[in-house]
Write a protein that holds these residues in place. Structure first.
Motif, PDB file in Angstrom:
ATOM      1  N   MET A   1       6.555   3.507 -10.144  1.00  0.00           N
ATOM      2  CA  MET A   1       5.631   2.507  -9.618  1.00  0.00           C
ATOM      3  C   MET A   1       4.522   3.180  -8.828  1.00  0.00           C
ATOM      4  SD  MET A   1       6.522  -0.450  -6.923  1.00  0.00           S
ATOM      5  CE  MET A   1       8.026  -0.962  -7.722  1.00  0.00           C
ATOM      6  N   ARG A   2       4.909   4.063  -7.956  1.00  0.00           N
ATOM      7  CA  ARG A   2       3.911   4.681  -7.087  1.00  0.00           C
ATOM      8  C   ARG A   2       2.922   5.526  -7.850  1.00  0.00           C
ATOM      9  NH1 ARG A   2       6.690   7.086  -1.870  1.00  0.00           N
ATOM     10  NH2 ARG A   2       4.521   7.426  -1.317  1.00  0.00           N
TER      11      ARG A   2
ATOM     12  N   ARG B   1      -7.504  11.830 -11.378  1.00  0.00           N
ATOM     13  CA  ARG B   1      -6.346  11.478 -10.537  1.00  0.00           C
ATOM     14  C   ARG B   1      -5.022  11.745 -11.251  1.00  0.00           C
ATOM     15  NH1 ARG B   1      -9.078   7.585  -7.211  1.00  0.00           N
ATOM     16  NH2 ARG B   1      -8.482   5.734  -8.373  1.00  0.00           N
TER      17      ARG B   1
ATOM     18  N   ILE C   1      -4.194  -2.639  -5.506  1.00  0.00           N
ATOM     19  CA  ILE C   1      -3.942  -3.409  -4.289  1.00  0.00           C
ATOM     20  C   ILE C   1      -5.230  -4.056  -3.775  1.00  0.00           C
ATOM     21  CG2 ILE C   1      -2.931  -3.358  -1.989  1.00  0.00           C
ATOM     22  CD1 ILE C   1      -0.900  -2.404  -3.789  1.00  0.00           C
TER      23      ILE C   1
ATOM     24  N   SER D   1       2.021   1.601  -4.084  1.00  0.00           N
ATOM     25  CA  SER D   1       0.916   2.338  -4.695  1.00  0.00           C
ATOM     26  C   SER D   1       0.919   3.767  -4.196  1.00  0.00           C
ATOM     27  CB  SER D   1      -0.401   1.657  -4.368  1.00  0.00           C
ATOM     28  OG  SER D   1      -0.779   2.010  -3.056  1.00  0.00           O
ATOM     29  N   ASN D   2      -0.077   4.474  -4.606  1.00  0.00           N
ATOM     30  CA  ASN D   2      -0.082   5.898  -4.320  1.00  0.00           C
ATOM     31  C   ASN D   2      -0.885   6.232  -3.075  1.00  0.00           C
ATOM     32  OD1 ASN D   2      -2.619   5.337  -5.117  1.00  0.00           O
ATOM     33  ND2 ASN D   2      -2.556   6.492  -7.016  1.00  0.00           N
ATOM     34  N   LEU D   3      -1.020   5.277  -2.168  1.00  0.00           N
ATOM     35  CA  LEU D   3      -1.901   5.504  -1.015  1.00  0.00           C
ATOM     36  C   LEU D   3      -1.440   6.692  -0.192  1.00  0.00           C
ATOM     37  CD1 LEU D   3      -4.325   4.569   0.536  1.00  0.00           C
ATOM     38  CD2 LEU D   3      -2.832   3.226   1.975  1.00  0.00           C
ATOM     39  N   SER D   4      -0.118   6.805  -0.012  1.00  0.00           N
ATOM     40  CA  SER D   4       0.345   7.858   0.892  1.00  0.00           C
ATOM     41  C   SER D   4       0.096   9.239   0.312  1.00  0.00           C
ATOM     42  CB  SER D   4       1.827   7.676   1.195  1.00  0.00           C
ATOM     43  OG  SER D   4       2.508   7.412  -0.006  1.00  0.00           O
ATOM     44  N   ASP D   5      -0.130   9.267  -0.997  1.00  0.00           N
ATOM     45  CA  ASP D   5      -0.429  10.571  -1.578  1.00  0.00           C
ATOM     46  C   ASP D   5      -1.892  10.909  -1.453  1.00  0.00           C
ATOM     47  OD1 ASP D   5       1.665   9.627  -4.356  1.00  0.00           O
ATOM     48  OD2 ASP D   5       2.184  10.443  -2.396  1.00  0.00           O
ATOM     49  N   TYR D   6      -2.626   9.967  -0.943  1.00  0.00           N
ATOM     50  CA  TYR D   6      -4.076  10.088  -0.968  1.00  0.00           C
ATOM     51  C   TYR D   6      -4.566  10.870   0.238  1.00  0.00           C
ATOM     52  CZ  TYR D   6      -7.925   8.052  -3.567  1.00  0.00           C
ATOM     53  OH  TYR D   6      -8.973   7.830  -4.406  1.00  0.00           O
TER      54      TYR D   6
ATOM     55  N   LEU E   1       0.492   2.832  -9.794  1.00  0.00           N
ATOM     56  CA  LEU E   1      -0.303   1.807  -9.130  1.00  0.00           C
ATOM     57  C   LEU E   1      -1.210   2.476  -8.117  1.00  0.00           C
ATOM     58  CD1 LEU E   1       2.240  -1.035  -8.673  1.00  0.00           C
ATOM     59  CD2 LEU E   1       0.041  -1.224  -9.745  1.00  0.00           C
ATOM     60  N   ASP E   2      -2.470   2.244  -8.294  1.00  0.00           N
ATOM     61  CA  ASP E   2      -3.433   2.881  -7.424  1.00  0.00           C
ATOM     62  C   ASP E   2      -3.847   1.927  -6.304  1.00  0.00           C
ATOM     63  OD1 ASP E   2      -6.735   3.344  -7.161  1.00  0.00           O
ATOM     64  OD2 ASP E   2      -5.413   5.078  -6.965  1.00  0.00           O
ATOM     65  N   PHE E   3      -3.934   2.445  -5.113  1.00  0.00           N
ATOM     66  CA  PHE E   3      -4.261   1.572  -3.987  1.00  0.00           C
ATOM     67  C   PHE E   3      -5.590   0.852  -4.189  1.00  0.00           C
ATOM     68  CE2 PHE E   3      -3.981  -0.131   0.128  1.00  0.00           C
ATOM     69  CZ  PHE E   3      -5.207  -0.017   0.738  1.00  0.00           C
TER      70      PHE E   3
ATOM     71  N   ALA F   1       0.828  -1.196   0.000  1.00  0.00           N
ATOM     72  CA  ALA F   1       0.000   0.000   0.000  1.00  0.00           C
ATOM     73  C   ALA F   1       0.868   1.254   0.000  1.00  0.00           C
ATOM     74  CB  ALA F   1      -0.910  -0.012   1.220  1.00  0.00           C
ATOM     75  N   MET F   2       1.888   1.256   0.831  1.00  0.00           N
ATOM     76  CA  MET F   2       2.677   2.471   1.000  1.00  0.00           C
ATOM     77  C   MET F   2       3.717   2.661  -0.091  1.00  0.00           C
ATOM     78  SD  MET F   2       1.633   4.128   3.550  1.00  0.00           S
ATOM     79  CE  MET F   2      -0.036   3.694   3.854  1.00  0.00           C
TER      80      MET F   2
END
Lengths: 169, 270, 260
Positions: C188-189, A56, C198, A30-35, C192-194, A26-27
């Motif tokens: 990558m970040r 997005r 994921i 992917s882009n979760l931390s930007d969320y 890739l979307d959470f 997740a961290m």
């Protein structure tokens, strides 16, 4: 019965490992931390053509990502695309005459919005609209413009050389 | 039917078929409280099936089985489970849970059905293991037990909830004389000491006759003989005679049904 | 000709009956869920044998798959001058597809077949029957904890696979092949979307977990109680699981990653 203590420890470790893996994905992946769900404010901008801009997509200024496209709509009266952008809370001093351009990342990359600061003292607030916009470049138009100007240029040269030739006579 | 207080289990007109094969055809039996009743007969006559019918694992095509005044097959699933807590069953192989040691196996019914504290469970388990002579073997795994020991452990498990009856499925089969002697002693003594009603399914004539109070002889899905052991020994019925004396040929034929011998040997069209 | 038709008819009827049994079985298994959640010890014992003991297999496989993705991906991307995107390629392949699917297939082979064999053997040695006679519902006592353990373990294992795979791709790409470390992670970040990737990967692995474990415990419970019967059931469990996983993967991928 004693074996269950070790067993429980292992199972706990297993579950923890799985959760850590999920967290890692997740961290870091992917882009979760930007969320950011909370904070920040919304800006609007109209474009004649948004090309392949997606929700997005990043919104950046001077190359720094300051927000994301949060919604893309369509104005039925003016037949324009209405792009809504979510800007991070710390970037709250954008001048009112900031302009928005749709650019492409790299040669074949995805499209994003680049903001260029203006010079006014007043700042954009939540819900404001960016007035100065530049639509995305459509490749076909660029090529046809290029070919047309090339054709014009060579015509002029022909005329010029014709004149020169006639002068030289 | 359940009027006679003396009778704990009664089977009336029981019929059961598996596919086209008729296993039982109208069988009547009574099992008296506090007694050891044996069901004997040639192999394959469905003696184990009878135990399953009494225990409610199978449904008869006709007839009834009553245990302690209750029609087994008219019960709901939870009522049936309640009834089974009062019935113990010893399977031919013991059917111990292979991932638990002997102690845990015997404790299993207690852990599943009661909320007794560990100390109480320990006492009960050790008592039952002592009764079957396996108290010292309580930490062994089922795979480390001999056949006879496995059955004894399973017996301890079957009586741990102090049931009103115990069903034994071929307890003597494949045992050496000593183990057999042990099991024979245990079945009789436990029955008397705990006031149980025992139903023993077996084809070992000597051992069973030694401890049974009453015997039913089954062949071809019917009861072909019944009585106290002495009576049966003196019976003149050919079925009973053949079975009790172990005669190779008689009402139960030696030859499995086959075509004419001569024709078979010399080939078709000979 | 007539024989073939008869056989076809019989096979169809048998399959339909089997599907019916399998579904009723699943309902029976699920009905014991609450009771098992209250008897946590049974569940953790199963999570150990089903999940913990699969960790090594999954981790090693994940590592190798990730490393191979790194190598192969680099080859393909360098034709386009897009080596910087190696991180995206490795991570997307793993998180969206390879993580859930390969883990499910490995799980079916290792844990699924073990479950089928164990339950089949318990049936053959009359342990299940014995439990019935002791007034214990064997399905709720034996099968439900195993089923829940399988379903819960799958997403954990799939995440582990993906994580180790990404690290493997990193070692190969950045460590061996010289891809820029920063580019590897940041590309990558941003791609890739959470939610889309994921979470969808986790959903996939949950679905696979249900499917694989269901098939494994059902085949074991339905097996003919002889040694041959159990061995056939074990094989069937692995084969059907493979078909089911790949089939569901297609359906889920189309639903999740199709164009919106």
């Amino acid at each position: 019965m004693q074996q269950s203590k070790t067993l429980e420890m292992w199972v706990g470790a297993f579950v923890a490992l799985g959760v850590v893996a999920l967290f890692f994905l997740a961290m870091k992946v992917s882009n979760l931390s930007d969320y950011q769900g909370d904070g920040g404010y919304l800006l609007k901008a109209r474009f004649d053509n948004i090309g392949s801009l997606k929700v997005r997509a990043p919104v950046s200024m001077a190359g720094v990502r300051i927000g994301r496209v949060s919604a893309i709509g369509f104005d039925k009266q003016r037949f324009q695309a209405v792009v809504e952008m979510h800007i991070e809370p710390q970037f709250d001093s954008l001048p009112e005459d900031t302009s928005a351009k749709i650019l492409t990342a790299g040669l074949l990359g995805e499209q994003y919005i680049a903001l260029e600061a203006g010079g006014t003292d007043e700042v954009l607030k939540d819900g404001s609209e960016i007035e100065l916009t530049q639509s995305s470049l459509v490749l076909e138009e660029v090529i046809s413009k290029f070919l047309y100007s090339k054709a014009e240029g060579s015509e002029k040269k022909d005329d010029a050389s014709d004149e020169k030739a006639s002068d030289g006579k | 039917m359940p009027s006679d207080r003396d009778i704990l289990v009664s089977v009336r007109n029981l019929s059961f078929s598996r596919g086209n094969r008729v296993i039982f055809d109208g069988v009547d039996m009574d099992f008296r409280r506090g007694k050891v009743t044996a069901i004997m007969g040639p192999s394959g006559t469905g003696k184990t099936t009878l135990l399953r019918l009494i225990g409610g694992q199978l449904r008869p095509t006709r007839g009834t089985a009553h245990v302690d005044g209750v029609n087994v097959h008219a019960l709901s699933l939870s009522e049936l489970y309640e009834l089974r807590k009062r019935m113990g069953m010893l399977f031919q192989s013991g059917a111990l849970l292979t991932d638990l040691d002997v102690y845990e196996n015997v404790a299993f019914p207690l852990r599943e059905h009661t909320r007794l504290p560990e100390s109480m469970i320990r006492i009960l388990v050790l008592m039952k293991l002592e009764a079957v002579g396996l108290r010292g073997a309580r930490d062994l795994m089922p795979s480390e037990l001999s056949g006879g020991m496995a059955r004894r452990a399973a017996l301890a498990r079957a009586i741990v909830l102090d049931p009103m009856m115990v069903m034994y499925d071929e307890p003597f089969t494949g045992q050496d004389p000593i183990s057999m002697g042990v099991l024979v002693k245990l079945i009789r003594e436990l029955n008397d000491a705990l006031g149980l009603t025992s139903i023993v399914v077996s084809h070992d004539v000597h051992e069973t006759a030694a401890i049974a109070d009453y015997i039913y002889l089954i062949s071809n899905g019917k009861v072909v003989g019944q009585g106290v052991p002495d009576e049966l020994m003196k019976s003149s019925s050919p079925w009973v005679r053949q079975f009790m004396e172990g005669q190779p040929d008689g009402p139960v034929h030696f030859h499995f049904p086959a075509a004419d011998y001569g024709r078979d040997l010399l080939g078709n069209g000979a | 000709m007539r024989k073939t038709l008869e056989n076809l008819g019989r096979v169809t009827l048998d399959t339909v009956k089997k599907l019916g049994r399998a579904n009723l079985f699943l309902l029976h298994v699920l009905s014991g869920t609450l009771a098992i959640l209250l008897r946590f010890r049974l569940l953790t014992a199963q999570m150990y044998s089903v999940g913990v003991l699969s960790i090594l297999l999954i981790a090693v496989s994940g590592l190798f798959v990730g490393m191979v993705l790194g190598l192969q991906g680099f080859n393909v991307l360098s034709d386009f001058g897009a080596e910087e995107s190696l991180g995206v390629m490795v991570a997307a392949s793993l998180v969206r597809e390879l993580g859930p699917v390969v883990t499910a297939l490995l799980f079916a082979g290792r844990a699924g077949s073990a479950l089928t064999a164990e339950i089949g053997l318990m049936k053959a040695t009359e342990q299940l029957s014995g439990m019935e006679m002791m007034a214990v519902d064997p399905v709720k006592r034996v099968i439900t904890p195993r089923f829940l353990a399988g379903v819960l373990s799958m997403p954990l294992l799939a995440s582990l696979f993906s994580m180790v795979g990404v690290m493997g791709g990193f070692f190969v790409g950045v460590g061996l092949l010289g891809v820029d470390e920063g580019a590897f992670w940041t590309q990558m970040r941003s791609h890739l979307d959470f939610e889309d990737d994921i979470i969808n990967g986790v959903i996939k692995s949950l679905v696979f977990g249900v499917v694989v474990t269901w098939i494994a415990v059902f085949e074991g419970h339905d097996a003919i109680p002889t040694s041959e019967g159990v061995s056939r059931a074990t094989t069937r469990s692995v084969v059907y699981s493979a078909f089911a996983v790949l089939g569901w993967d297609f359906v889920l991928t189309a639903l999740m990653f199709g164009e919106d």
